[in-house]
Motif scaffolding. Structure first.
Motif, PDB file in Angstrom:
ATOM      1  N   LEU A 111       0.787  -1.071   0.139  1.00 56.72           N
ATOM      2  CA  LEU A 111       0.000  -0.095   0.097  1.00 56.72           C
ATOM      3  C   LEU A 111       0.886   1.140  -0.009  1.00 56.72           C
ATOM      4  CD1 LEU A 111      -2.773  -0.978   2.387  1.00 56.72           C
ATOM      5  CD2 LEU A 111      -3.068  -0.673   0.006  1.00 56.72           C
ATOM      6  N   LEU A 112       1.895   1.167   0.689  1.00 56.78           N
ATOM      7  CA  LEU A 112       2.860   2.304   0.723  1.00 56.78           C
ATOM      8  C   LEU A 112       3.533   2.546  -0.718  1.00 56.78           C
ATOM      9  CD1 LEU A 112       4.789   1.994   4.243  1.00 56.78           C
ATOM     10  CD2 LEU A 112       2.905   3.725   3.581  1.00 56.78           C
ATOM     11  N   ALA A 113       4.185   1.562  -1.366  1.00 53.81           N
ATOM     12  CA  ALA A 113       4.357   1.721  -2.807  1.00 53.81           C
ATOM     13  C   ALA A 113       3.201   2.370  -3.604  1.00 53.81           C
ATOM     14  CB  ALA A 113       4.697   0.295  -3.227  1.00 53.81           C
ATOM     15  N   THR A 114       2.011   1.813  -3.585  1.00 54.43           N
ATOM     16  CA  THR A 114       0.894   2.390  -4.354  1.00 54.43           C
ATOM     17  C   THR A 114       0.746   3.697  -4.186  1.00 54.43           C
ATOM     18  OG1 THR A 114      -0.246  -0.019  -4.291  1.00 54.43           O
ATOM     19  CG2 THR A 114      -1.627   1.972  -4.658  1.00 54.43           C
ATOM     20  N   LEU A 115       0.730   4.381  -2.954  1.00 52.44           N
ATOM     21  CA  LEU A 115       0.520   5.615  -2.602  1.00 52.44           C
ATOM     22  C   LEU A 115       1.916   6.528  -3.101  1.00 52.44           C
ATOM     23  CD1 LEU A 115      -0.627   5.630   1.037  1.00 52.44           C
ATOM     24  CD2 LEU A 115      -1.997   6.527  -1.063  1.00 52.44           C
ATOM     25  N   ILE A 116       3.240   5.995  -2.778  1.00 46.36           N
ATOM     26  CA  ILE A 116       4.198   6.766  -3.442  1.00 46.36           C
ATOM     27  C   ILE A 116       4.470   6.816  -4.889  1.00 46.36           C
ATOM     28  CG2 ILE A 116       6.882   6.594  -3.166  1.00 46.36           C
ATOM     29  CD1 ILE A 116       6.736   5.344  -0.652  1.00 46.36           C
ATOM     30  N   PHE A 117       3.920   5.886  -5.502  1.00 44.16           N
ATOM     31  CA  PHE A 117       4.179   5.903  -6.910  1.00 44.16           C
ATOM     32  C   PHE A 117       2.942   5.915  -7.655  1.00 44.16           C
ATOM     33  CE2 PHE A 117       7.584   3.088  -5.223  1.00 44.16           C
ATOM     34  CZ  PHE A 117       8.642   3.990  -5.390  1.00 44.16           C
ATOM     35  N   PHE A 118       1.910   6.571  -7.040  1.00 39.20           N
ATOM     36  CA  PHE A 118       0.565   6.753  -7.365  1.00 39.20           C
ATOM     37  C   PHE A 118       0.264   7.250  -8.491  1.00 39.20           C
ATOM     38  CE2 PHE A 118      -3.639   8.225  -7.157  1.00 39.20           C
ATOM     39  CZ  PHE A 118      -4.635   7.282  -6.722  1.00 39.20           C
ATOM     40  N   ALA A 119       1.099   8.337  -8.874  1.00 34.35           N
ATOM     41  CA  ALA A 119       0.636   9.092 -10.192  1.00 34.35           C
ATOM     42  C   ALA A 119       1.391   8.526 -11.230  1.00 34.35           C
ATOM     43  CB  ALA A 119       1.015  10.574 -10.039  1.00 34.35           C
ATOM     44  N   VAL A 120       2.050   7.546 -11.182  1.00 35.28           N
ATOM     45  CA  VAL A 120       3.012   6.760 -12.220  1.00 35.28           C
ATOM     46  C   VAL A 120       2.509   5.426 -12.462  1.00 35.28           C
ATOM     47  CG1 VAL A 120       5.220   6.603 -13.161  1.00 35.28           C
ATOM     48  CG2 VAL A 120       4.964   8.384 -11.522  1.00 35.28           C
ATOM     49  N   PRO A 121       1.460   5.159 -13.166  1.00 34.23           N
ATOM     50  CA  PRO A 121       1.006   3.841 -13.242  1.00 34.23           C
ATOM     51  C   PRO A 121       1.906   3.024 -14.244  1.00 34.23           C
ATOM     52  CG  PRO A 121      -0.260   5.232 -14.468  1.00 34.23           C
ATOM     53  CD  PRO A 121       0.385   6.150 -13.797  1.00 34.23           C
ATOM     54  N   SER A 122       1.870   1.622 -14.240  1.00 35.43           N
ATOM     55  CA  SER A 122       2.640   0.764 -14.912  1.00 35.43           C
ATOM     56  C   SER A 122       2.178  -0.545 -15.089  1.00 35.43           C
ATOM     57  CB  SER A 122       4.271   0.709 -14.412  1.00 35.43           C
ATOM     58  OG  SER A 122       4.125   0.066 -13.371  1.00 35.43           O
TER      59      SER A 122
END
Length: 521
Positions: A111-122
């Protein structure tokens, strides 16, 4: 040619009044981010900060939900973390809290990784998260389908793995929503979806993929370890398991031999207590031979909480609490003695407390290279406790157990009570519990038990010659144990014998000889 239509100026004024300016419209969630720009050009540069998926309320809602899920997971992570030291009411796991802690840790990192890189989907992040969610779903099925794992994990482990599965699926959903929102806003504001990435974005994608890949590998290893637990659950215990402590957990008890002699009178039963290892890992064979040789008529042993087939007890667990659980187990099994207590290493402290509370039923005590209460500081040192905790949180990954099964041929017996049992989460947790209270509660309880010990109880002390030669303090404390009561039968020092004296032929023969002598008193 320069002549104007007589009504031209009036027509132009009318047209201007009929077409209001763009800036007169009330702002919405898009235009408020673009002041005075729609008047100048219909499209923005792809690098303009106004081109963002956050423009859409649905993307912002997904982010708010992710923050909420992260906070809830963090609170749960703290509770599970605390349960390794002091079990909160209702959060007891009969297997160990380490699996629940690992699942919660993986969920929190995801979840933390999802939040940190939220605006850069891949796409890579989505694929990895899908794999992780699939593995966690397999873990959920195993835990719920196998009776033993369901019994051990209880609702704490079940809730943790289900939540981890849902949050892995949520990470996929969040990434997909952001990707959709990013495409929508780029098409609306720039005229086409952007395929380029900046160096910073590529770095974020790389970091996100690395973190999620590590989580996926960890879950894969946990699935392998959980599968071995499910396979090992088919190994039936030799004895029976009995509920203790208001039915919070079960203790395994095994008895063998004749309970009465030829005259119908009750025989003395030798009650074995393991040391750093289980009774099954060495002392069991000695007990079997002693019965076959006629040295003793009957023996029993119970696995301490967390060892072999016994469940883990709530924390804290002192020697007195474990002895009470043993007494309750014997009572439920209908075993009343009389007893000869044969114990090894740190297990002798448990036997001494048990003896002091059942003086009338104890016919003798034999201590095999016993731990002394004044040396419990070695067991309860902060460094040892931290290493046990670290080993515990890594135990669900189970690299050593997996390699042991694949390379060294370790089987279910080895992992349950044999040479690889020290790698199981339950055993590690039992040793951590032992370490946490060794130099406090346990030491005080053992000292108190010495004051109420029957002074006429026969005592035999058998010491390791190798240990005494290398540790003068150990020798002094072995000598002190010979004064546990006023009735010392023997103090034997077995030359060249290790701490586990029964590993040598001379040691086994001597122990059996002393058991036979005590049984005839």
């Amino acid at each position: 040619m320069n002549k104007l239509h007589p009504h031209g100026e009036e027509d132009d004024a009318a047209r201007n009044q009929a077409q209001p300016a763009v800036h007169e419209y009330p702002p919405d969630e898009h235009t408020r981010l673009l002041p005075n720009r729609l008047d100048s050009t219909p499209y923005l540069s792809p690098d303009d900060p106004a081109v963002s998926p956050y423009n859409l309320w649905s993307v912002r809602l997904v982010r708010y939900a992710t923050v909420l899920f992260t906070l809830l997971t963090f609170i749960w992570w703290i509770l599970v973390f605390i349960s390794a030291f002091i079990t909160p009411p209702g959060l007891h796991s009969r297997g160990s809290p380490f699996f629940a802690f690992s699942y919660t840790t993986i969920t929190l990192i995801t979840l933390l990784a999802t939040l940190i890189f939220f605006a850069v989907p891949s796409k890579s992040s989505r694929v990895i998260s899908i794999v992780t969610a699939g593995l966690l779903l397999v873990d959920t099925i195993i835990i719920l389908a196998v009776t033993k794992t369901r019994h051990e994990e209880l609702w704490v482990g079940v809730a943790s793995v289900i939540w981890a599965t849902l949050m892995a699926a949520w990470a996929v959903t969040a990434d997909r929503v952001v990707q959709w929102g990013k495409t929508e806003e780029e098409e609306r504001l720039t005229g086409r979806p952007e395929t380029r990435r900046t160096l910073l974005e590529w770095t974020e994608v790389l970091l996100s993929s690395i973190v999620l890949t590590l989580m996926a590998v960890a879950v894969l290893l946990m699935t392998c370890t959980l599968t071995m637990r499910a396979v090992d659950s088919r190994l039936a215990p030799p004895g029976q398991r009995y509920w203790v402590d208001e039915d919070k957990y079960q203790i395994h008890l095994y008895c063998y031999g004749n309970a009465t002699d030829s005259k119908g009178e009750k025989t003395t039963t030798v009650l074995f207590e393991g040391g750093e290892d289980t009774v099954e890992n060495g002392l069991w064979q000695l007990a079997e031979n002693a019965v076959k040789n006629g040295s003793i008529s009957r023996y029993c042993f119970a696995d301490r909480p967390g060892m072999a087939w016994s469940d883990v007890a709530p924390s804290p667990l002192s020697v007195s609490m474990a002895s009470d659980a043993l007494g309750e187990t014997l009572s439920r099994a209908g075993e009343t003695g009389p007893w000869i207590l044969a114990s090894a290493g740190i297990g002798s402290l448990y036997s001494r407390v048990f003896s002091s509370r059942h003086n009338q039923d104890v016919r003798g005590i034999i201590m095999i290279d016993s731990m002394h209460e004044d040396l419990l500081g070695r067991v309860g040192s902060p460094g040892r406790g931290f290493l046990l905790w670290l080993q515990g949180i890594m135990s669900p990954i189970g690299i050593d157990r997996i390699l042991g099964a694949l390379i060294r041929g370790r089987n279910a017996e080895d992992r349950t009570w044999g040479r690889a049992s020290y790698q199981s989460g339950g055993t590690i947790f039992a040793k951590l519990q032992e370490s946490l209270v060794a130099d406090s509660f346990t030491k005080k309880e053992v000292i108190a038990s010495r004051q109420i010990q029957d002074p006429n109880t026969p005592v035999v002390v058998i010491s390791s010659g190798d240990k005494i030669r290398r540790d003068s303090e150990w020798e002094d404390k072995q000598r002190d144990l010979t004064h546990l009561t006023n009735n010392l039968e023997d103090w034997d020092i077995v030359d060249e014998a290790p701490h586990q004296i029964w590993r040598t032929l001379k040691g086994r023969e001597l122990i059996e000889k002393r058991l036979k002598k005590l049984a005839k008193l």
